[in-house]
Design a protein around this motif. Structure first.
Motif, PDB file in Angstrom:
ATOM      1  N   ASN A  42       0.825  -1.212   0.000  1.00 49.02           N
ATOM      2  CA  ASN A  42       0.000   0.000   0.000  1.00 49.02           C
ATOM      3  C   ASN A  42       0.856   1.257   0.000  1.00 49.02           C
ATOM      4  OD1 ASN A  42      -2.384  -1.520   0.035  1.00 49.02           O
ATOM      5  ND2 ASN A  42      -2.431  -1.591   2.272  1.00 49.02           N
ATOM      6  N   GLU A  43       1.938   1.229   0.761  1.00 49.83           N
ATOM      7  CA  GLU A  43       2.840   2.382   0.829  1.00 49.83           C
ATOM      8  C   GLU A  43       3.499   2.647  -0.517  1.00 49.83           C
ATOM      9  OE1 GLU A  43       7.073   2.693   2.811  1.00 49.83           O
ATOM     10  OE2 GLU A  43       5.550   2.971   4.370  1.00 49.83           O
ATOM     11  N   GLN A  44       3.993   1.579  -1.155  1.00 49.15           N
ATOM     12  CA  GLN A  44       4.663   1.745  -2.440  1.00 49.15           C
ATOM     13  C   GLN A  44       3.690   2.145  -3.537  1.00 49.15           C
ATOM     14  OE1 GLN A  44       7.644   2.084  -2.991  1.00 49.15           O
ATOM     15  NE2 GLN A  44       7.891   1.868  -5.188  1.00 49.15           N
ATOM     16  N   LEU A  45       2.472   1.600  -3.517  1.00 53.20           N
ATOM     17  CA  LEU A  45       1.477   1.977  -4.518  1.00 53.20           C
ATOM     18  C   LEU A  45       1.141   3.456  -4.405  1.00 53.20           C
ATOM     19  CD1 LEU A  45      -0.468   1.202  -6.775  1.00 53.20           C
ATOM     20  CD2 LEU A  45      -2.144   0.572  -5.015  1.00 53.20           C
ATOM     21  N   ALA A  46       1.010   3.951  -3.190  1.00 51.03           N
ATOM     22  CA  ALA A  46       0.722   5.379  -2.990  1.00 51.03           C
ATOM     23  C   ALA A  46       1.833   6.248  -3.562  1.00 51.03           C
ATOM     24  CB  ALA A  46       0.527   5.663  -1.504  1.00 51.03           C
ATOM     25  N   LYS A  47       3.081   5.825  -3.393  1.00 55.69           N
ATOM     26  CA  LYS A  47       4.215   6.582  -3.929  1.00 55.69           C
ATOM     27  C   LYS A  47       4.198   6.579  -5.463  1.00 55.69           C
ATOM     28  CE  LYS A  47       7.370   5.868  -0.032  1.00 55.69           C
ATOM     29  NZ  LYS A  47       8.622   5.214   0.429  1.00 55.69           N
ATOM     30  N   LEU A  48       3.934   5.412  -6.044  1.00 53.53           N
ATOM     31  CA  LEU A  48       3.901   5.312  -7.505  1.00 53.53           C
ATOM     32  C   LEU A  48       2.772   6.156  -8.090  1.00 53.53           C
ATOM     33  CD1 LEU A  48       4.539   1.472  -7.954  1.00 53.53           C
ATOM     34  CD2 LEU A  48       6.147   3.315  -8.440  1.00 53.53           C
ATOM     35  N   GLN A  49       1.641   6.195  -7.405  1.00 54.77           N
ATOM     36  CA  GLN A  49       0.486   6.925  -7.921  1.00 54.77           C
ATOM     37  C   GLN A  49       0.617   8.436  -7.759  1.00 54.77           C
ATOM     38  OE1 GLN A  49      -2.932   4.999  -6.108  1.00 54.77           O
ATOM     39  NE2 GLN A  49      -3.037   3.483  -7.765  1.00 54.77           N
ATOM     40  N   GLN A  50       1.609   8.885  -7.002  1.00 51.34           N
ATOM     41  CA  GLN A  50       1.887  10.320  -6.951  1.00 51.34           C
ATOM     42  C   GLN A  50       2.384  10.818  -8.303  1.00 51.34           C
ATOM     43  OE1 GLN A  50       4.638  10.922  -3.712  1.00 51.34           O
ATOM     44  NE2 GLN A  50       3.061  10.711  -2.139  1.00 51.34           N
ATOM     45  N   ASP A  51       3.144   9.964  -9.007  1.00 54.16           N
ATOM     46  CA  ASP A  51       3.659  10.315 -10.340  1.00 54.16           C
ATOM     47  C   ASP A  51       2.717   9.867 -11.445  1.00 54.16           C
ATOM     48  OD1 ASP A  51       6.010  11.424  -9.245  1.00 54.16           O
ATOM     49  OD2 ASP A  51       6.951   9.450  -9.149  1.00 54.16           O
ATOM     50  N   ASP A  52       2.032   8.754 -11.204  1.00 54.95           N
ATOM     51  CA  ASP A  52       1.121   8.219 -12.210  1.00 54.95           C
ATOM     52  C   ASP A  52      -0.126   7.684 -11.510  1.00 54.95           C
ATOM     53  OD1 ASP A  52      -0.242   6.966 -14.234  1.00 54.95           O
ATOM     54  OD2 ASP A  52       1.276   5.404 -14.586  1.00 54.95           O
TER      55      ASP A  52
END
Length: 228
Positions: A42-52
């Motif tokens: 969940n943490e990594q997905l949130a980071k990725l979705q900040q850019d995309d």
């Protein structure tokens, strides 16, 4: 004033107990059901979705028997040689890591077992604080008491991070070798195990200095790894 302090302390204790009961409830449920995601996912997905905003994780659950024994042996050889024997903590490994860090003057070794890593991945953040280490230890005890070693290892194999948005053995096998996790060779498995301490870096630097050497060391140790 003292009464207010006592009330605040009581509220904090109650919150701590309820939070850990919530965690233990999940652990009991996951003895027979597979987690949909982990805290790290969940943490990594949130980071990725900040850019995309359309970004998704690469992850597919596969049962224990459909993961190559080579990968199981490689991970135990690399991360936790005493996994089948300890009760969540490798005290000799922790002492060795402490002495190594003291000698180097910085954190270069962790000494975390597979059970500790799973506790962290499932429920905690990637931040490093004394509170997180204490909570990690408590969750590790819960995991070891509620699950057998095979189930702990099966969940671990399916949720650990292996690259930029890549989680679990099946996704990692296809991401790096275009093969299923059941088909991994000894060399491929050893390389995946060598990537675990710093997966995003190795995803971007697959020929990084030292990776091939680590892979060879792990492959030599695989024959001595005991599987649950």
């Amino acid at each position: 004033m003292t009464r207010w302090i006592l009330k605040i302390l009581a509220a904090l204790v109650a919150a701590f107990v309820l939070y850990n009961l919530w965690i233990f409830g999940h652990i009991l449920y996951w003895r027979s059901h597979n987690p949909d995601a982990s805290s790290f996912m969940n943490e990594q997905l949130a980071k990725l979705q900040q850019d995309d905003p359309e970004a998704e994780l690469s992850h597919k659950w596969v049962p224990y028997e459909r993961i190559s024994p080579n990968l199981k042996r490689a991970l135990i050889a690399a991360e936790d040689a005493k996994f089948v024997d300890h009760e969540g903590f490798d005290w000799d490994g922790i002492e060795a890591a402490f002495e190594k860090n003291l000698k180097k003057g910085r954190i270069v070794a962790g000494g975390s077992t597979i059970s500790q890593q799973l506790a962290k991945n499932l429920f905690l953040s990637s931040g490093k604080t004394p509170w997180r280490k204490l909570e990690e230890a408590l969750i590790t005890v819960m995991l070891e008491k509620a699950m057998d070693k095979r189930r702990i290892f099966e969940i671990y194999l399916n949720v650990i991070e292996w690259g930029n948005g890549v989680f679990g053995a099946e996704a990692a096998s296809r991401h790096y070798f275009h093969a299923s996790a059941s088909k991994l060779s000894a060399g491929q498995a050893a390389k995946l195990a060598a990537m675990v301490p710093n997966p995003r870096y190795y995803d971007d630097h697959r020929n990084a200095p030292g990776l091939a050497k680590k892979t060879r060391i792990i492959q030599r140790r695989m024959a001595y790894a005991d599987l649950p």
